[in-house]
Structure formats: structure tokens, C-alpha cells
Design an enzyme around this catalytic site. Structure first.
Site: not given
Length: 510
Positions: A39, A47, A50, A72, A74, A77, A428, A432, A448
Site C-alpha cells: 500500500t 492500527c 486489517r 506515507r 496512514c 491511525c 545531590w 538532580y 536525599d
């Protein structure tokens, strides 16, 4: 078992993901894309169309790779609209850094040369590495991102098509029309007409968009995290939504992020529409929307100590930031003080050195001061210990001069020792910053106080060495484990979270 995905574009016919396609597993959406040879269309694994024959399916690591191979998107979906792959946060290598920077729009703003300069490698080497790992070079990846941004704008706003073209990052309307036709097999006007039945949202001058995520999302926990850290003038939490100002490449802006089922409703007020793609990506980074909660749950949920916490609040995220420099400054201000005191001190910085927004949004009135502004400011006027003031000045000077890079494209292994070399910056603070600004999902803060209190409540040895050893079982998601530990505390214990030891402590004591 964790299903961390690594796609090998050299073997596009791999059977590794076929089972996900047969099951229509949405967990793999964004991790991998399926091109159907018969396709010429590529889809997400979930998706609803089918299921094609196995021999007709190829797998790609990115939408850009599928497009480069001639497929390309769909129309059913919408595979280009999936959350991004969390693999790019997990990866600390050149490819991961490049993918994070491209997502932030560096190629659109500065070209491939600008990307190469940020990464410290030649354009050729970066192109070769990206093609080898994700199946597409930086230009193709940036083009795919522009096309997706344009599609979102066409379908969800009333902007003129010419405005959409430049807001999405295209250099000309002709280039925009050609790309949209090639990627979606439809003209821009046709895409907009097809979406009209779903309505368009543009209110109060804001661009109103949807940011998808992988469910579940602990939205309440995210908003609560930000609510505890609101800096007056820069941020606001109102009616379940988080608002803040943005410093963007072409101007200032404001955002409002309101979590909903399956997406976050985002509203943007921007001085320059060219900043939309960067604003969207930074919003995703802020809320960790590209995370895969199933992978995190597979690792942490099966761990005896954390399993109950994960079940109680599935989908917990690691909050990020929209501005790495701001985050680093706030981390230093927060050393050895409560969250409330840190926010108050940050608010004073904003009052003295922040920039007023042309268009305020509720209580959001200022931009957080830039590192350049702070480096040249007389911060001695602000009430804080001498050692912390020295740490702040050293940090903003290093950031302003670009001697220190701590954003999403930073080399994490290089940035940590550079941070630690600054006066007053300890383990620390470095971890972070790595967790929230550099997006390291495995960052961990064994010293911590919040982690120590949580481990004590769970009957574990809270000492840093013991915590570090225990956390080995939580790799590569120790930052997520820390979110669960913090959230297990009552508000009073959370308020005390700050470094228990660092060079700042030693210097202050001296």
C-alpha cells in the site's frame, strides 16, 4: 519483562515486532513504525485496519525513516502523532543526544551545522550515526517533525495556511505544500477540510492543541509535584492545570497544561509562532509524556520493595523542565532549605532580575531571569549564605559562557564532573540536574533526605551507601523509583527534601 526496543534499520524485515502488530499492542506505538509494501503506507502497531501479510511489512525506528523509504502516513491511525520513543531519553550516547536536540528544533533553527557544533562532532559523522541507528539523517528527522507540527496546526487551529507553514518551521510555502503532499498524500487544505468535523480550537488568542501520551499517566502526582515548587510570577497551578512562562528561541510565551484522558490539553500564547514546535516539545519534556509506563512498571512493579507503590499510582512520571538553566539555578537555591524557602528565594530573583511578560497569564507575569542576566547581576543584595551565593555565581557564569552545558543535548558523563568541579555543587545537586534537565531516567540521589525517610518507612537501611546498593535493582529507571519513594511520604516529610551532604555543607561548616 521490560520491552525496551532497539530497531535495527539494517534488518527492516525483523520478526521482533510482528507479534505486537498481530496483537494491535498500543504499548509499541511510537517505539516502532510498520511500513506496508503493497500500500505504500506506514502505521503504528495498534492500527485498527486489517492486519497485512507478514511478508509485506517492514519495521522502522522513526516516522522519518519510513518516510525516507517512500511510505506515507496512514490517515486512519496517524502514526506520526504518537508519543515519541522513550529510548532517546534512555540513551546517553551521540544518537540519543542528537534526537533530543532535533526534537527541540535545533536543526530548524541552526541547521545541521548548528547541531554538529552542539554535539562536538562533524556533520558527516552525526549523519552516519543517525542513519545507522534510526534509519534517517538529521534533515529527514527535522522534516518529519515539521510535517507533524504542520498537521497538528492544520487540524486544530484556525491559523491561515501561510502562517501554519512558517510556524511549523518551513522556509517557504512551496516547501511546505510539497512536504505535506509527500508525507500525507493530501494538500494542506484537504487535511484541514478533513478535520473540520472534529472542530478547531483557538481561544483567547491561544493555540489550543493535544499532546498525546502512553497511558496510564499519574496526572495528579505531576500537578502536585509542580504545585509544591511554584515560583511566584513564573508559575501557577489553578483548577488542576499548570501554567508557566517560557523563554523560547524567538521570543517569550506562556503555556497552560491540563491533563485529560489520553492526552494533555495544551494552550500556548507565543510572541513568535516559529517557537511552537519548541514549546510543544518542551511541554512534553516537562511532563515526561514520551515515557513508557509499562516498561517502568515491568522493572519496578516486580520489585518487592516498590511493587505496592507502583500498583497504587501507575504511570508516575519524572518531571522535567522547560529551561535547564532555570532548573539548575533553582536546584542551587534549594540546597539545605525547605521547598517553600527555595521558592521564596527564587521568587525574589524573579522580582529583581526577571523580565516582565508583554502578555501576563493570570499570576504568570515574568520570565525567570536568564543565566546571562544573573551572571552580571548584583546577587549580593539577596539574603543567602555566602557559600551558596558563591555557588550560584559560579554556576550562572559557567552557564552564560557555555563552559557548562546541561540541557537535553548535553553529554551526561561529561556534564556531571563539570558540575561537581564548581564550588558549592555536590552530588545531590548534580544528580538532580541530570534527572530533570538532562533527562537521565537512571539518575539517583542516595543522600536525599526524602529518599532516606522513605527507605526508613519501608524498613530499609537509609544510609547513602546502602541506598545506592539497593537501587542497583531499579536500573535503568532509578529516577522513576525515586518519584515513587518521594510520593510515599507525607507532605511534612516531602517539605524537608534537600541534600544532606555536599561540598556546600562542608564549606559552610568551614
Amino acid at each position: 519483562m521490560c520491552h525496551v526496543v532497539t530497531v535495527d534499520p539494517v534488518d527492516p524485515d525483523s520478526d521482533r515486532f510482528w507479534q505486537a502488530v498481530e496483537a494491535g499492542d498500543p504499548r509499541f506505538d511510537g517505539w516502532v513504525f510498520c511500513g506496508v509494501k503493497t500500500t505504500g503506507i506506514y502505521c503504528r502497531p495498534s492500527c485498527p485496519a486489517r492486519t497485512p501479510k507478514r511478508e509485506n511489512v517492514r519495521f522502522f525506528a522513526t516516522a522519518a525513516a519510513a518516510q525516507a523509504a517512500g511510505f506515507r502516513a496512514c490517515k486512519r491511525c496517524r502514526p506520526d502523532a504518537t508519543p515519541g520513543s522513550p529510548e532517546w531519553d534512555v540513551r546517553a550516547d551521540l544518537v540519543g543526544r542528537a534526537m533530543r536536540l532535533i526534537a527541540d528544533g535545533v536543526v530548524d533553527r541552526d541547521g545541521v551545522g548548528g547541531l554538529a557544533s552542539r554535539l562536538g562532532y562533524t556533520e558527516r559523522h552525526i549523519h552516519r550515526q543517525l542513519v545507522a541507528v534510526v534509519g534517517a539523517g538529521p534533515l529527514a528527522l527535522a522534516r518529519a517533525q515539521r510535517a507533524q507540527t504542520a498537521r497538528v496546526l492544520l487540524e486544530t487551529t484556525s491559523l491561515a495556511i501561510t502562517e501554519v507553514a512558517f510556524a511549523a518551521g518551513f522556509q517557504s510555502v512551496r516547501q511546505f505544500n510539497a512536504s505535506i503532499q509527500e508525507v500525507f498524500a493530501m494538500a494542506p487544505s484537504a487535511l484541514r477540510a478533513r478535520a473540520r468535523k472534529y472542530g478547531r480550537a483557538q481561544d483567547s488568542g491561544a493555540l489550543s492543541l493535544r499532546l498525546p501520551y502512553r497511558s496510564p499517566l499519574d496526572a495528579e502526582g505531576l500537578i502536585a509535584f509542580f504545585a509544591l515548587r511554584v515560583v511566584p510570577g513564573v508559575e501557577e497551578v489553578r483548577d488542576g492545570a499548570y501554567r508557566r512562562s517560557l523563554r523560547l528561541p524567538h521570543g517569550a510565551g506562556s503555556i497552560e497544561l491540563r491533563p485529560a484522558e489520553g492526552y494533555v490539553h495544551a494552550r500556548y500564547w507565543l510572541e513568535d509562532l516559529r517557537d511552537l514546535a519548541a514549546a510543544m516539545q518542551r511541554s512534553r519534556t516537562l511532563l515526561d509524556l514520551d515515557s513508557d509506563p509499562q516498561s517502568v512498571a515491568d522493572v519496578l512493579g516486580a520489585e518487592p520493595l516498590l511493587g505496592a507503590l507502583v500498583q497504587r499510582a501507575p504511570g508516575r512520571r519524572v518531571p522535567g523542565t522547560v529551561d535547564a538553566h532555570e532548573l539548575a539555578v533553582r536546584a542551587v537555591l534549594g540546597q539545605q532549605v525547605s521547598l517553600r524557602a527555595a521558592c521564596t528565594l527564587a521568587g525574589r530573583l524573579v522580582t529583581h532580575y526577571g523580565e516582565l511578560l508583554v502578555r501576563p497569564l493570570g499570576a504568570v507575569t515574568h520570565l525567570f531571569p536568564s543565566s546571562t542576566a544573573l551572571a552580571g547581576a548584583a546577587v549580593a543584595k539577596l539574603a543567602m549564605p555566602v557559600a551558596r551565593r558563591r555557588a550560584l555565581l559560579a554556576l550562572v557564569s559557567a552557564l552564560a559562557s557555555e563552559e557548562l552545558v546541561i540541557d537535553i543535548g548535553a553529554d551526561r558523563l561529561e556534564a556531571r564532573p563539570r558540575l561537581l568541579a564548581l564550588p558549592g555543587i555536590g552530588e545531590w545537586t548534580a544528580e538532580y540536574i541530570a534527572m530533570r534537565a538532562m533527562r537521565d531516567p537512571d539518575a539517583f540521589l542516595p543522600s536525599d533526605l526524602g529518599v532516606r525517610h522513605a527507605l526508613e518507612q519501608l524498613g530499609q537501611d537509609p544510609r547513602p551507601a546502602a541506598a545506592e546498593a539497593l537501587a542497583e535493582r531499579w536500573r535503568p529507571y532509578r529516577a522513576y523509583a525515586m518519584q515513587y519513594l518521594w510520593a510515599s511520604l507525607d507532605p511534612g516529610a516531602r517539605e524537608q527534601r534537600r541534600p544532606s551532604s555536599s561540598k556546600l555543607t562542608a564549606r559552610a561548616a568551614a
